[in-house]
Design an enzyme around this catalytic site. Structure first.
Site, PDB file in Angstrom:
ATOM      1  N   GLU A  93       0.801  -1.231   0.000  1.00 50.18           N
ATOM      2  CA  GLU A  93       0.000   0.000   0.000  1.00 50.18           C
ATOM      3  C   GLU A  93       0.831   1.278   0.000  1.00 50.18           C
ATOM      4  O   GLU A  93       0.564   2.198   0.773  1.00 50.18           O
ATOM      5  CB  GLU A  93      -0.950  -0.002   1.205  1.00 50.18           C
ATOM      6  CG  GLU A  93      -1.865  -1.219   1.231  1.00 50.18           C
ATOM      7  CD  GLU A  93      -2.833  -1.226   2.415  1.00 50.18           C
ATOM      8  OE1 GLU A  93      -2.668  -0.408   3.324  1.00 50.18           O
ATOM      9  OE2 GLU A  93      -3.743  -2.072   2.416  1.00 50.18           O
ATOM     10  N   GLU A 125      -5.942 -10.823  -1.072  1.00 52.10           N
ATOM     11  CA  GLU A 125      -6.736 -10.594   0.153  1.00 52.10           C
ATOM     12  C   GLU A 125      -8.224 -10.566  -0.170  1.00 52.10           C
ATOM     13  O   GLU A 125      -8.972  -9.714   0.335  1.00 52.10           O
ATOM     14  CB  GLU A 125      -6.319  -9.266   0.813  1.00 52.10           C
ATOM     15  CG  GLU A 125      -4.831  -9.181   1.115  1.00 52.10           C
ATOM     16  CD  GLU A 125      -4.433  -7.942   1.920  1.00 52.10           C
ATOM     17  OE1 GLU A 125      -5.330  -7.254   2.438  1.00 52.10           O
ATOM     18  OE2 GLU A 125      -3.230  -7.681   2.019  1.00 52.10           O
TER      19      GLU A 125
END
Ligand code: XIL
Length: 372
Positions: free
Chosen positions: A178, A283
């Site tokens: 991220e 995820e």
């Protein structure tokens, strides 16, 4: 029809056990018409009862789940589903810096040891998550004082210690997670502030130096709804390739919902695959209560929409990612009761393939539908 064996007796010519690529042994009944020759009656009495195929048997690529050591140790149904259905696991939280490196001179491998031992017992691959992230920072890092050399040394030591600790027992690692903002620029973070914009590349170089055998991933979210974030990730891969920075794959977190279009999901997967790197849907969860309706309970209609979305994602992955680039699909935990989503959104949701008692939901069948 040979009356000795009932309506189907004389039609079964042979029963074979055949080993398929996915590793499953299927009983294959080959019916070649009704002949008049007598048939060995044991053929019809030794056919084992059919048992449901599991995800790890059915899928042509690794299928994983993020797991939690406390549930692995303490909840029988969780442990059974995790071992039976999946051939890859990811540590949901226990390799994050805040857990694995609680003090500058101390590492805590307790949680990750539980998971790795479990993975090895069950012949599962383990994916490490995550070395460098702007969250899960221990206080000693947020309070760290030092010049740029001290920061660099601390950053490098953390990466190399975690990578080297398990040697080749971990197959792959999310090195950086991220690092981009929604507009595609670098996200402000403690790492960017103290290490400068090229910290991502150096994280990969340090990880590679510590163990060149481990596959290294850049992990990100929002590829399916933020074209800028997707473009930034693809550009990072191209830049690394040009500069010879070691990277093996890209992780698409894919925290998505039943309202997301298949076109957006396919675009994200297609563009990621076009980098030539491994692609990990890392995820996956599919929210059904995007509107955050108070007191929402999963309806049969929404469960079907969720099933279709799981199917679309599996189908897109299978058809758009060349087999050699398929690192697999990982769901973010197992049962709805274990999901991070309700606490993240402060709402009721049911985003996973199993319910809170670990019964299969329609979403589970959706994963199998995606193979068709
Ligand atoms: C989440 C975990 O699921 C939670 O248990 C924890 O409290 C916070 O982190 N993107 C990531 C994951 O890369 O590490 C996050 O996991 C979910 C979003």
């Amino acid at each position: 029809m040979n009356s000795r064996f009932g309506w189907f007796g004389s039609c079964w010519l042979s029963v074979k056990n055949r080993q398929f690529d996915s590793g499953i042994a299927l009983v294959v009944l080959v019916m070649l018409g009704c002949g008049s020759a007598p048939i060995d009656p044991t053929l019809t009495t030794t056919i084992p009862p059919t048992t449901a195929i599991t995800l790890r048997e059915a899928l042509p690529f690794p299928i994983g789940a993020a797991v939690n050591p406390n549930l692995i140790t303490g909840t029988v149904a969780y442990r059974q589903v995790a071992s039976k259905e999946f051939n890859s696991i990811t540590s949901e939280n226990h390799l994050k810096m805040g857990n694995v490196h609680p003090a500058q001179d101390r590492y805590d491998w307790t949680g990750s040891d539980v998971l790795l031992n479990f993975a090895e017992q069950n012949k599962q691959r383990m994916h490490g998550h995550v070395l460098i992230w702007h969250q899960s920072l221990p206080a000693w890092v947020t309070n760290f004082q030092g010049d740029s050399l001290a920061w660099e040394a601390m950053f490098k030591t953390h990466i190399q210690t975690v990578i080297a600790h398990y040697k080749d027992r971990l197959a792959s690692f999310d090195v950086v997670n991220e690092a981009f903002a929604d507009d595609g620029t670098l996200r402000p973070s403690i790492w960017l502030t103290h290490l400068g914009p090229d910290y991502i590349a150096r994280a990969f170089q340090y990880a590679h130096a510590a163990n060149p055998g481990v596959k290294l991933f850049y992990n990100e979210y929002g590829h399916e709804y933020s074209t800028k974030r997707l473009a930034a990730t693809v550009a990072l891969a191209a830049d690394f390739k040009r500069r010879g920075i070691p990277i093996d794959g890209l992780g698409l977190q894919m925290h998505t919902n039943i309202g997301q279009t298949n076109a957006n999901i396919e675009n994200a997967i297609r563009q990621t695959a076009a980098t030539g790197l491994l692609v990990h849907v890392s995820e996956l969860d599919v929210r059904v209560n995007q509107a955050k309706v108070a007191g929402y309970v999963l309806t049969a209609a929404d469960a079907q929409l969720q099933r279709q979305k799981f199917a679309s994602i599996v189908r897109a992955y299978r058809t758009l990612v060349p087999a050699a680039q398929q690192h697999g699909i990982t769901t973010w935990n197992l049962g709805d009761g274990d999901s991070w989503i309700p606490s993240f959104c402060s709402c009721q949701d049911f985003p996973l393939p199993f319910d809170k008692l670990y019964a299969k939901k329609p979403a589970y069948d959706g994963i199998l539908d995606g193979l068709k």
